[in-house]
Design an enzyme around this catalytic site. Structure first.
Site, PDB file in Angstrom:
ATOM      1  N   ASP A  11       2.759 -28.287  36.585  1.00  0.00           N
ATOM      2  CA  ASP A  11       2.004 -27.074  36.269  1.00  0.00           C
ATOM      3  C   ASP A  11       2.302 -26.024  37.331  1.00  0.00           C
ATOM      4  O   ASP A  11       1.953 -26.194  38.501  1.00  0.00           O
ATOM      5  CB  ASP A  11       0.507 -27.394  36.232  1.00  0.00           C
ATOM      6  CG  ASP A  11      -0.327 -26.267  35.648  1.00  0.00           C
ATOM      7  OD1 ASP A  11       0.263 -25.280  35.168  1.00  0.00           O
ATOM      8  OD2 ASP A  11      -1.564 -26.381  35.668  1.00  0.00           O
ATOM      9  N   ASP A 106       4.567 -22.408  31.434  1.00  0.00           N
ATOM     10  CA  ASP A 106       4.366 -22.809  32.827  1.00  0.00           C
ATOM     11  C   ASP A 106       3.906 -24.243  33.026  1.00  0.00           C
ATOM     12  O   ASP A 106       3.535 -24.616  34.141  1.00  0.00           O
ATOM     13  CB  ASP A 106       3.368 -21.859  33.502  1.00  0.00           C
ATOM     14  CG  ASP A 106       2.012 -21.845  32.810  1.00  0.00           C
ATOM     15  OD1 ASP A 106       1.886 -22.428  31.714  1.00  0.00           O
ATOM     16  OD2 ASP A 106       1.072 -21.244  33.367  1.00  0.00           O
ATOM     17  N   GLU A 107       3.942 -25.078  32.005  1.00  0.00           N
ATOM     18  CA  GLU A 107       3.554 -26.473  32.215  1.00  0.00           C
ATOM     19  C   GLU A 107       4.227 -27.381  31.201  1.00  0.00           C
ATOM     20  O   GLU A 107       4.574 -26.967  30.096  1.00  0.00           O
ATOM     21  CB  GLU A 107       2.034 -26.647  32.168  1.00  0.00           C
ATOM     22  CG  GLU A 107       1.403 -26.276  30.850  1.00  0.00           C
ATOM     23  CD  GLU A 107      -0.097 -26.564  30.836  1.00  0.00           C
ATOM     24  OE1 GLU A 107      -0.526 -27.597  31.403  1.00  0.00           O
ATOM     25  OE2 GLU A 107      -0.835 -25.758  30.245  1.00  0.00           O
TER      26      GLU A 107
END
EC number: 2.7.7.7
Length: 355
Positions: A11, A106-107
């Site tokens: 993350d 983003d993860e």
């Protein structure tokens, strides 16, 4: 016998805001947020930790964020830049495993059970990934390592920012006992409130209830709660996962008595939906808009319309049409978009929040 899985949840820390601070060093240590213009009723997509100290959060109306922090520096969304960084990170992850399930720009989840990188150590793999991302892009990431997806995601948030946590298989039973139920996947403020009414605050409290009781009380979510409270999550990391829709919904503590009350809460739902779409990055284009209403007799209706863009007027119409189907107080209201299932991707133009 199947081997114990090694799942990593990567993350990125304040991804959009971190990129802005990297590209514009003068913003370092100042409260900044990425999102829409307050004059156009925009919403915050993300913000850095300095801004969060003022109570600013994702999906918050920009105008409200500026009231909380007059010094807040607002940056426009540069989606093409964020997507480029995300593509680099994704290419780096493929060096460790093919079993990658991206959740957003983003993860992502990684299943490294069979990986021979870093001597097969999931902990070392996560450390190396984070170090390489920072070395190449000057962006920090947090990581969680655990035997399943749910625990890995919980662990990645434990030592944010720029940290990681390992939950070993033999430690799972002890770890979940003191874990607040709000940390469990699917437990939002409303569900937490319902659980607290039963004096359930931790997974240890939740473990005292039988699966039969939880099913009766919470339906299919009861089975999920029963398993998660024991650290059980058998969901595989799915690299073929295709997002079919993006939606938000809210269960209200007091029923919405009429269509006017439903329309009154639409701006908040719309702001949250816009933020979720921004977080998703490029999508395959909008195919349908839809609304979901659950009435106070627990009957549910969904109504949709073919549209290629977000349209507030259409959402208002759908809410009114959906409410008219039963004409009863509404306990849950949701709105969303269904996506085109194509290989071409595009950015979505978000409308102004102007009711």
């Amino acid at each position: 016998m199947n081997p114990i899985r090694k799942i990593i949840h990567i993350d990125m820390d304040c991804f959009y805001a971190a990129i802005e601070m990297r590209d514009f060093p003068e913003l370092a240590n100042k409260p900044i947020a990425v999102g829409g213009d307050a004059k156009r009723r925009g919403v915050i997509a993300t913000c850095n930790y300095a801004a969060r100290q003022f109570g600013i959060r994702s999906a918050m109306p920009t105008a409200h964020a500026l009231k909380l922090c007059r010094e807040l520096i607002l940056r426009p969304v540069r989606m093409d830049v964020y997507q480029k960084e995300s593509q680099y990170i994704r290419s780096l992850l493929t060096e460790y495993t093919d079993l990658i399930e991206p959740l957003s720009l983003d993860e992502a989840y990684l299943d490294v059970t069979e990986s021979t990188q870093c001597q097969g150590s999931a902990t070392w793999i996560a450390e190396e990934i984070r170090a390489r991302i920072y070395q190449a892009r000057q962006l920090t990431a947090s990581a969680g390592i655990a035997p399943n997806k749910s625990l890995a995601k919980i662990a990645s948030d434990w030592h944010k920012p720029n940290g990681q946590m390992v939950i070993r298989p033999e430690d799972v039973s002890a770890f979940v006992l003191d874990l607040p139920v709000r940390k469990l996947f699917g437990v939002g403020p409303k569900m937490e409130e319902k659980l607290r009414a039963l004096n359930i605050k931790t997974c240890a409290d939740l473990q005292r209830y039988s699966i039969e009781y939880l099913l009766q009380k919470f339906g299919t979510m009861g089975q999920r709660l029963y398993e998660l409270a024991r650290g059980i999550d058998n969901r595989p990391v799915n690299p073929e996962r295709i997002r079919k829709s993006i939606s938000v919904e809210e269960t209200y503590p007091k029923d919405l008595p009429n269509s006017e009350a439903c329309l009154a809460v639409l701006p908040d739902l719309m702001a949250r939906l816009e933020a979720r779409i921004q977080r998703a990055g490029k999508i395959s284009g909008i195919h349908n808009l839809f609304v979901k209403l659950k009435f106070n007799d627990f009957q549910q209706t969904t109504i949709e319309r073919v549209m290629d863009k977000l349209d507030l007027i259409v959402l208002r119409q759908l809410i009114q049409e959906g409410f008219a189907r039963r004409g009863m107080p509404v306990r849950l209201l949701g709105i969303g978009i269904k996506l085109k299932q194509e290989n071409t991707y595009q950015s979505v133009q978000l409308p102004l929040l102007d009711l």
